[in-house]
Scaffold this motif. Structure first.
Motif, PDB file in Angstrom:
ATOM      1  N   ALA A 104      29.462  41.605  16.229  1.00 38.47           N
ATOM      2  CA  ALA A 104      30.472  41.066  15.316  1.00 38.47           C
ATOM      3  C   ALA A 104      30.662  39.563  15.472  1.00 38.47           C
ATOM      4  CB  ALA A 104      31.802  41.778  15.555  1.00 38.47           C
ATOM      5  N   PHE A 105      30.341  39.036  16.658  1.00 39.79           N
ATOM      6  CA  PHE A 105      30.547  37.610  16.913  1.00 39.79           C
ATOM      7  C   PHE A 105      29.240  36.811  16.865  1.00 39.79           C
ATOM      8  CE2 PHE A 105      34.183  39.689  18.923  1.00 39.79           C
ATOM      9  CZ  PHE A 105      35.237  38.944  18.413  1.00 39.79           C
ATOM     10  N   GLY A 106      28.135  37.503  16.628  1.00 37.78           N
ATOM     11  CA  GLY A 106      26.850  36.813  16.566  1.00 37.78           C
ATOM     12  C   GLY A 106      26.712  36.008  15.281  1.00 37.78           C
ATOM     13  N   LYS A 107      26.092  34.849  15.388  1.00 38.77           N
ATOM     14  CA  LYS A 107      25.895  33.991  14.215  1.00 38.77           C
ATOM     15  C   LYS A 107      24.408  33.721  14.043  1.00 38.77           C
ATOM     16  CE  LYS A 107      27.218  29.538  12.197  1.00 38.77           C
ATOM     17  NZ  LYS A 107      27.972  28.264  12.418  1.00 38.77           N
ATOM     18  N   ARG A 108      23.867  34.183  12.939  1.00 41.42           N
ATOM     19  CA  ARG A 108      22.436  33.992  12.684  1.00 41.42           C
ATOM     20  C   ARG A 108      22.154  32.508  12.435  1.00 41.42           C
ATOM     21  NH1 ARG A 108      17.861  36.790  10.141  1.00 41.42           N
ATOM     22  NH2 ARG A 108      18.989  38.768  10.369  1.00 41.42           N
ATOM     23  N   PRO A 109      21.216  31.921  13.185  1.00 43.16           N
ATOM     24  CA  PRO A 109      20.878  30.508  12.963  1.00 43.16           C
ATOM     25  C   PRO A 109      20.203  30.327  11.612  1.00 43.16           C
ATOM     26  CG  PRO A 109      19.356  31.489  14.534  1.00 43.16           C
ATOM     27  CD  PRO A 109      20.445  32.496  14.296  1.00 43.16           C
ATOM     28  N   SER A 110      20.292  29.135  11.067  1.00 46.06           N
ATOM     29  CA  SER A 110      19.665  28.860   9.775  1.00 46.06           C
ATOM     30  C   SER A 110      18.147  28.914   9.890  1.00 46.06           C
ATOM     31  CB  SER A 110      20.082  27.479   9.278  1.00 46.06           C
ATOM     32  OG  SER A 110      19.558  26.466  10.135  1.00 46.06           O
ATOM     33  N   LEU A 111      17.481  29.024   8.757  1.00 52.13           N
ATOM     34  CA  LEU A 111      16.020  29.070   8.749  1.00 52.13           C
ATOM     35  C   LEU A 111      15.449  27.788   9.349  1.00 52.13           C
ATOM     36  CD1 LEU A 111      13.351  30.379   7.929  1.00 52.13           C
ATOM     37  CD2 LEU A 111      13.621  29.351   5.652  1.00 52.13           C
ATOM     38  N   GLY A 112      16.045  26.667   9.000  1.00 48.78           N
ATOM     39  CA  GLY A 112      15.573  25.391   9.520  1.00 48.78           C
ATOM     40  C   GLY A 112      15.691  25.310  11.029  1.00 48.78           C
ATOM     41  N   ALA A 113      16.836  25.801  11.558  1.00 49.69           N
ATOM     42  CA  ALA A 113      17.052  25.786  13.006  1.00 49.69           C
ATOM     43  C   ALA A 113      16.052  26.705  13.702  1.00 49.69           C
ATOM     44  CB  ALA A 113      18.473  26.221  13.331  1.00 49.69           C
ATOM     45  N   GLY A 114      15.782  27.860  13.089  1.00 52.12           N
ATOM     46  CA  GLY A 114      14.816  28.794  13.662  1.00 52.12           C
ATOM     47  C   GLY A 114      13.417  28.212  13.719  1.00 52.12           C
ATOM     48  N   ILE A 115      13.020  27.544  12.634  1.00 46.31           N
ATOM     49  CA  ILE A 115      11.697  26.926  12.591  1.00 46.31           C
ATOM     50  C   ILE A 115      11.599  25.808  13.629  1.00 46.31           C
ATOM     51  CG2 ILE A 115      10.129  25.515  11.197  1.00 46.31           C
ATOM     52  CD1 ILE A 115      11.099  27.086   8.742  1.00 46.31           C
ATOM     53  N   GLN A 116      12.668  25.029  13.739  1.00 43.80           N
ATOM     54  CA  GLN A 116      12.682  23.934  14.706  1.00 43.80           C
ATOM     55  C   GLN A 116      12.530  24.458  16.132  1.00 43.80           C
ATOM     56  OE1 GLN A 116      16.361  21.678  14.897  1.00 43.80           O
ATOM     57  NE2 GLN A 116      15.305  19.857  15.602  1.00 43.80           N
ATOM     58  N   MET A 117      13.226  25.541  16.461  1.00 43.74           N
ATOM     59  CA  MET A 117      13.133  26.111  17.802  1.00 43.74           C
ATOM     60  C   MET A 117      11.762  26.724  18.050  1.00 43.74           C
ATOM     61  SD  MET A 117      16.921  27.743  18.509  1.00 43.74           S
ATOM     62  CE  MET A 117      17.066  28.577  16.912  1.00 43.74           C
ATOM     63  N   ALA A 118      11.173  27.322  17.014  1.00 43.82           N
ATOM     64  CA  ALA A 118       9.834  27.895  17.154  1.00 43.82           C
ATOM     65  C   ALA A 118       8.805  26.814  17.424  1.00 43.82           C
ATOM     66  CB  ALA A 118       9.472  28.668  15.887  1.00 43.82           C
ATOM     67  N   LEU A 166      18.720  34.179  22.154  1.00 37.16           N
ATOM     68  CA  LEU A 166      20.089  34.706  22.259  1.00 37.16           C
ATOM     69  C   LEU A 166      21.113  33.584  22.233  1.00 37.16           C
ATOM     70  CD1 LEU A 166      20.797  37.750  22.589  1.00 37.16           C
ATOM     71  CD2 LEU A 166      18.431  37.239  23.133  1.00 37.16           C
ATOM     72  N   VAL A 167      20.783  32.455  22.848  1.00 34.64           N
ATOM     73  CA  VAL A 167      21.704  31.312  22.844  1.00 34.64           C
ATOM     74  C   VAL A 167      21.912  30.796  21.422  1.00 34.64           C
ATOM     75  CG1 VAL A 167      21.989  28.907  23.574  1.00 34.64           C
ATOM     76  CG2 VAL A 167      21.209  30.622  25.209  1.00 34.64           C
ATOM     77  N   ALA A 168      20.842  30.803  20.628  1.00 32.97           N
ATOM     78  CA  ALA A 168      20.945  30.344  19.246  1.00 32.97           C
ATOM     79  C   ALA A 168      21.919  31.204  18.450  1.00 32.97           C
ATOM     80  CB  ALA A 168      19.562  30.392  18.584  1.00 32.97           C
ATOM     81  N   ARG A 169      22.088  32.434  18.871  1.00 34.50           N
ATOM     82  CA  ARG A 169      22.950  33.361  18.148  1.00 34.50           C
ATOM     83  C   ARG A 169      24.364  33.443  18.738  1.00 34.50           C
ATOM     84  NH1 ARG A 169      22.081  37.372  14.540  1.00 34.50           N
ATOM     85  NH2 ARG A 169      23.482  39.143  14.557  1.00 34.50           N
ATOM     86  N   HIS A 170      24.444  33.328  20.077  1.00 34.82           N
ATOM     87  CA  HIS A 170      25.734  33.545  20.741  1.00 34.82           C
ATOM     88  C   HIS A 170      26.232  32.343  21.544  1.00 34.82           C
ATOM     89  CE1 HIS A 170      26.057  37.822  19.776  1.00 34.82           C
ATOM     90  NE2 HIS A 170      24.774  37.938  20.059  1.00 34.82           N
ATOM     91  N   GLY A 171      25.530  31.224  21.467  1.00 26.96           N
ATOM     92  CA  GLY A 171      25.941  30.063  22.235  1.00 26.96           C
ATOM     93  C   GLY A 171      25.767  30.307  23.726  1.00 26.96           C
ATOM     94  N   ALA A 172      26.666  29.768  24.528  1.00 26.28           N
ATOM     95  CA  ALA A 172      26.577  29.895  25.988  1.00 26.28           C
ATOM     96  C   ALA A 172      26.609  31.352  26.442  1.00 26.28           C
ATOM     97  CB  ALA A 172      27.711  29.117  26.653  1.00 26.28           C
ATOM     98  N   LYS A 173      27.248  32.210  25.659  1.00 25.57           N
ATOM     99  CA  LYS A 173      27.321  33.627  26.025  1.00 25.57           C
ATOM    100  C   LYS A 173      25.976  34.336  25.878  1.00 25.57           C
ATOM    101  CE  LYS A 173      32.243  34.281  25.027  1.00 25.57           C
ATOM    102  NZ  LYS A 173      33.245  35.056  24.255  1.00 25.57           N
ATOM    103  N   GLY A 174      25.001  33.639  25.301  1.00 25.62           N
ATOM    104  CA  GLY A 174      23.673  34.223  25.160  1.00 25.62           C
ATOM    105  C   GLY A 174      22.759  33.908  26.330  1.00 25.62           C
ATOM    106  N   ALA A 175      23.278  33.161  27.305  1.00 29.95           N
ATOM    107  CA  ALA A 175      22.460  32.782  28.457  1.00 29.95           C
ATOM    108  C   ALA A 175      22.406  33.930  29.465  1.00 29.95           C
ATOM    109  CB  ALA A 175      23.036  31.538  29.117  1.00 29.95           C
TER     110      ALA A 175
END
Length: 219
Positions: A104-118, A166-175
């Motif tokens: 419920a608290f997860g935030k899907r990163p944008s397509l651009g952010a996903g491509i950049q991280m890839a 996971l960090v991209a979706r949940h921030g620090a809580k994804g670590a």
């Protein structure tokens, strides 16, 4: 870690994860076939540049080393690139089934952010392995040294990649903690070195990352 592995296998029974698995496997195979043809031609060009034309022991050893390392590294790059494309679909499916509160608290990163991280992930893999190439070649004569060095370096990189998803979706809580990240990286990298099994490892490792992160933060 064992519990996370068992739960990740259970995730394969989820229709959403199974569909993503099929997509990742098919796209990985197609990309590897195309890339493999390009690698073969590149190898011929390299041998011509190095003026290696004989079929003796040293040229054979060089060919085997280059093809082996390049093939494993190529699979690693392609598999993670494909996984980045569908990472959020995998994470969402696992969280919806096992961790609805976190979902419920997860935030899907944008397509651009996903491509950049890839792209950053691929650059790290290629860059660090190119830097380590002299070490790989020196350890080649030990029999197992090259494989161990490759496994350790890429385990650290893969663990970082999976945590970043996971960090991209949940921030620090994804670590996740360092030990879990390294062990997960070792599992994923070792699995990617096993033919056929390697096709399924990226999705399993991503599901494992979800279980590790949420079990740690729920403890």
């Amino acid at each position: 870690m064992i519990q996370a592995l068992m739960l990740s296998f259970q995730s394969l029974s989820d229709r959403r994860v199974a569909i993503v698995m099929v997509k990742v496997v098919v796209l990985t195979i197609i990309t590897l076939m195309v890339s493999g043809i390009g690698l073969w031609f590149a190898l011929q060009v390299l041998f011509g540049w190095l003026n290696v034309h004989d079929t003796g022991f040293w040229s054979g050893l060089l060919s085997a080393a280059i093809v082996g390392l390049s093939g494993i590294l190529l699979f690693r790059v392609v598999a993670i690139a494909m996984t980045w494309v569908f990472a959020d679909d995998i994470i969402e499916a696992v969280e919806d089934r096992h961790y609805p509160r976190h979902a419920a608290f997860g935030k899907r990163p944008s397509l651009g952010a996903g491509i950049q991280m890839a792209v950053k992930s691929i650059a790290r893999v290629v860059g660090y392995n190119l830097l380590a190439l002299p070490v790989y070649m020196l350890l080649l004569f030990t029999g197992v040294g090259t494989a161990i060095a490759f496994l350790l370096i890429n385990a650290l990189l893969l663990g970082k990649d999976l945590e970043d998803m996971l960090v991209a979706r949940h921030g620090a809580k994804g670590a996740m903690n360092k030990l879990s990240r390294v062990l997960l990286g070792l599992f994923g990298t070792a699995g990617m070195m096993v033919p056929l099994v390697n096709l399924f490892v990226p999705v399993l490792a991503t599901a494992m990352a979800v279980h590790l992160v949420h079990s740690e933060h729920s403890a």
